[in-house]
Design a protein around this motif. Structure first.
Motif, mmCIF file in Angstrom:
data_model
loop_
_atom_site.group_PDB
_atom_site.id
_atom_site.type_symbol
_atom_site.label_atom_id
_atom_site.label_comp_id
_atom_site.label_asym_id
_atom_site.label_seq_id
_atom_site.Cartn_x
_atom_site.Cartn_y
_atom_site.Cartn_z
ATOM 1 N N ARG A 192 6.661 33.876 80.356
ATOM 2 C CA ARG A 192 7.692 33.401 81.265
ATOM 3 C C ARG A 192 7.463 31.922 81.631
ATOM 4 N N ASP A 193 6.178 31.551 81.776
ATOM 5 C CA ASP A 193 5.814 30.150 82.071
ATOM 6 C C ASP A 193 6.505 29.159 81.153
ATOM 7 N N MET A 194 6.513 29.517 79.849
ATOM 8 C CA MET A 194 7.037 28.589 78.844
ATOM 9 C C MET A 194 8.530 28.380 79.050
ATOM 10 N N GLU A 196 10.124 28.806 81.868
ATOM 11 C CA GLU A 196 10.320 28.080 83.124
ATOM 12 C C GLU A 196 10.039 26.594 82.926
ATOM 13 N N ALA A 197 8.980 26.279 82.155
ATOM 14 C CA ALA A 197 8.648 24.881 81.905
ATOM 15 C C ALA A 197 9.840 24.179 81.263
ATOM 16 N N SER A 198 10.427 24.843 80.279
ATOM 17 C CA SER A 198 11.541 24.236 79.567
ATOM 18 C C SER A 198 12.761 24.076 80.486
ATOM 19 N N LEU A 199 13.073 25.126 81.235
ATOM 20 C CA LEU A 199 14.237 25.063 82.125
ATOM 21 C C LEU A 199 14.043 24.022 83.214
ATOM 22 N N ALA A 200 12.787 23.915 83.715
ATOM 23 C CA ALA A 200 12.510 22.953 84.778
ATOM 24 C C ALA A 200 12.650 21.517 84.280
ATOM 25 N N LEU A 201 12.593 21.333 82.968
ATOM 26 C CA LEU A 201 12.777 19.986 82.410
ATOM 27 C C LEU A 201 14.251 19.685 82.186
ATOM 28 N N GLY A 202 15.101 20.616 82.586
ATOM 29 C CA GLY A 202 16.528 20.385 82.424
ATOM 30 C C GLY A 202 17.074 20.855 81.088
ATOM 31 N N ALA A 203 16.338 21.738 80.410
ATOM 32 C CA ALA A 203 16.864 22.304 79.171
ATOM 33 C C ALA A 203 17.842 23.418 79.528
ATOM 34 N N VAL A 212 11.843 26.630 72.222
ATOM 35 C CA VAL A 212 10.594 27.213 72.723
ATOM 36 C C VAL A 212 10.437 28.668 72.286
#
Lengths: 313, 252
Positions: A192-194, A196-203, A212
């Motif tokens: 899930r981290d991965m 979230e990381a991508s979404l938090a970057l505006g993806a 990802v």
């Protein structure tokens, strides 16, 4: 006080005695089961190797059958099986991956659509393969192909008959659940981290899946493909009415050509041959080729799957 | 006090029927470090995640009230959550670099924004890594996997990755809780550097860390914002009994 403890001891001792007898029995039974299974596998392999090994050669793999299929090799059957599984994979893998993405990424666990798809996939996985064959005959050949002929060729028979494409698509339906299940499993191991990381970057969600999730699921997609191919390569029933033939003097050149296949070849040789005894070594050797093919494909899938599991932990 | 960057009015958040945040009101200043402290389950992380709408990903979350960033309600109908998250970056508790090279990790954000020119990407990657104070450690191995780095380095890679998108606000959810003291010190130093250009909001369990790094501190308890003030005031002269009990270690 003393009395109860005595009873305890007695019961306990009796219990221990009983359990040990049952234990020995159960252990014996499980060992017996293992021995039986190993015996079966070893005998199958043994019979096949002893019967077919001498027949196996480069020539056998690269020649056409000769003299009413009592001599020669199995070259067109190997090529036919390969073509059929490749086309099958091209149909089943993209479709399966897309379905798996929907199930793992988009569908809510409680949504009726997701539940329906899961039910359908599970059901599809347990439908007897001959049913797929009949469905392929009725749907692909009788409906799709016939109508293609009417619309494209003014009724002239081109697509409305058993052929490579319909057999491959029928087989794709059979192997679709395998692809869906293994790809979904792989997608779910992406932490899930991965995401979230991508979404938090505006993806966007789709960017996250494409950049990802899917790159991380490559091994799962590969496993699914291999398992589907190894399953499809060995099945006969779905292609019985939809495209396989017992002999061709040439390889298939077009999607609407018929083709030879290893599984069907074995079936024909053992049931329809003019002289079953004479062709026995060919049958054994063909079976050996088919087994080696599916075994090695499965072995590769197991290795990849093991790696995914290791990553998931 | 600087200009107000984030203005939250009467924010309520429910997980299903359970309230997680109750009537939170706060004004977070621009280009300063604001720390959220409080015991586990007090709602500070949940609140942090409302600021870039990460809670949208969880089913059954209901949010009422207003979160205004630069005076725009980020829960408004016309808001594109993707653009919001480019403006409001986030660093997570567990460092989560992608299983890609260091370079690809940093270039991820710019690439999804449509930047494909190699020189521009190179420039952004170097600038972001320098800003995150990790350039010197990784410049020779940009094409190695980011997962080959230590935990502290990975976290700074994640910070660099966020900086590459050019956000205005950086949310940090216990960014150093899994790191050793030296790595933690580096992250704190970095926070101090970054506040010149960014508004930083940090959730932390570590009260010394809040005291060291932040200009303002908010104390949360049971889903409520109990007290919000200058960090020195909160730690030297809190006005609420609960705050005093918590920072003096009497509970939590």
């Amino acid at each position: 006080m003393l009395k109860t403890s005595n009873i305890f001891q007695l019961q306990g001792r009796k219990g221990i005695l009983n359990r040990s007898t049952i234990d020995i029995l159960v252990e014996g039974l499980t060992i017996l089961a293992v021995v039986v299974i190993i015996f079966i596998i070893v005998s199958i392999l043994g019979i096949m190797i002893s019967g077919g090994w001498s027949r196996l050669s480069l020539k056998f793999l690269s020649e056409y059958p000769k003299d009413g299929m009592t001599k020669g090799g199995i070259f067109p059957a190997i090529i036919g099986t390969a073509l059929m599984t490749i086309i099958m994979a091209f149909a089943a893998v993209p479709f399966g991956v897309i379905t798996a993405i929907y199930l793992a990424e988009y569908a809510s666990e409680r949504s009726i659509i997701a539940k329906t798809i899961r039910f359908a996939v599970k059901t599809l996985a347990v439908v007897p393969s001959i049913i797929f064959g009949l469905f392929g005959l009725g749907f692909f050949i009788g409906f799709v192909g016939k109508n293609m002929d009417v619309i494209l060729n003014g009724g002239e028979l081109k697509w409305g008959q058993p052929s490579l494409i319909w057999a491959s698509l029928t087989m794709a339906l059979l192997t679709l659940p395998v692809v869906i299940v293994s790809v979904e499993e792989a997608i779910r191991t992406i932490p899930r981290d991965m995401r979230e990381a991508s979404l938090a970057l505006g993806a966007t969600k789709w960017q996250t899946i494409r950049k990802v999730v899917l790159p991380g699921s490559v091994s799962g997609i590969l496993t699914g493909t291999i398992l589907a191919v190894s399953r499809g390569a060995g099945e006969v029933a779905p292609i019985l009415f939809t495209g396989a033939v017992y002999f061709m003097s040439d390889l298939p050149h077009a999607l609407n050509d018929q083709f030879m296949s290893l599984g069907y070849h074995i079936y024909i040789m053992s049931t329809q041959s003019a002289n079953v005894d004479e062709t026995l070594p060919i049958q054994f050797a063909t079976t050996l080729v088919l087994l080696l093919l599916t075994f090695s494909l499965n072995a590769i899938a197991v290795v990849i799957r093991y790696r995914i599991r290791k990553r998931a932990n | 006090m600087n200009d107000i960057k984030v203005h939250v009015k009467d924010l309520d958040l429910h997980y299903g029927v359970n309230p997680a945040l109750k009537k939170v009101n706060i004004m977070i200043p621009e280009k300063m470090v604001t720390a959220f402290i409080g015991p586990s389950g007090c709602g500070k992380s949940t609140f942090l995640r409302t600021l870039n709408r990460m809670n949208d990903l969880i089913e059954n979350v209901k949010i009422d009230g207003e979160v205004r960033i630069d005076d725009i309600d980020i829960y408004g109908k016309e808001i594109d959550v993707v653009n919001l998250r480019k403006k409001v970056g986030m660093i997570f508790q567990k460092s989560n670099p992608f299983a890609k090279s260091i370079y690809e990790n940093i270039a991820f954000g710019p690439k999804i924004n449509g930047i494909t020119h190699k020189d521009t990407l190179d420039e952004i990657v170097e600038k972001s890594l320098r800003q995150a104070a990790i350039w010197d450690e990784v410049k020779g191995r940009l094409y190695n996997s980011a997962l080959s780095l230590s935990g502290g380095q990975q976290q700074r890679i994640c910070i660099a990755r966020t900086l590459a998108v050019n956000p205005e606000i950086i949310l940090m959810d216990e960014p150093a809780s899994a790191l050793d003291p030296i790595s933690t010190a580096k992250i704190e130093e970095l926070i101090h550097e970054l506040k010149q250009d960014y508004t930083i909001i940090i959730v932390t369990h570590n009260m010394q860390q809040a005291a060291r790094t932040s200009d303002y501190t908010a104390f949360f308890y049971l889903g409520e914002l109990v007290e919000f003030n200058k960090t020195e005031t909160i730690f030297s002269n809190p006005s609420k009994r609960q705050t005093e009990d918590y920072i003096s270690g009497r509970f939590g």
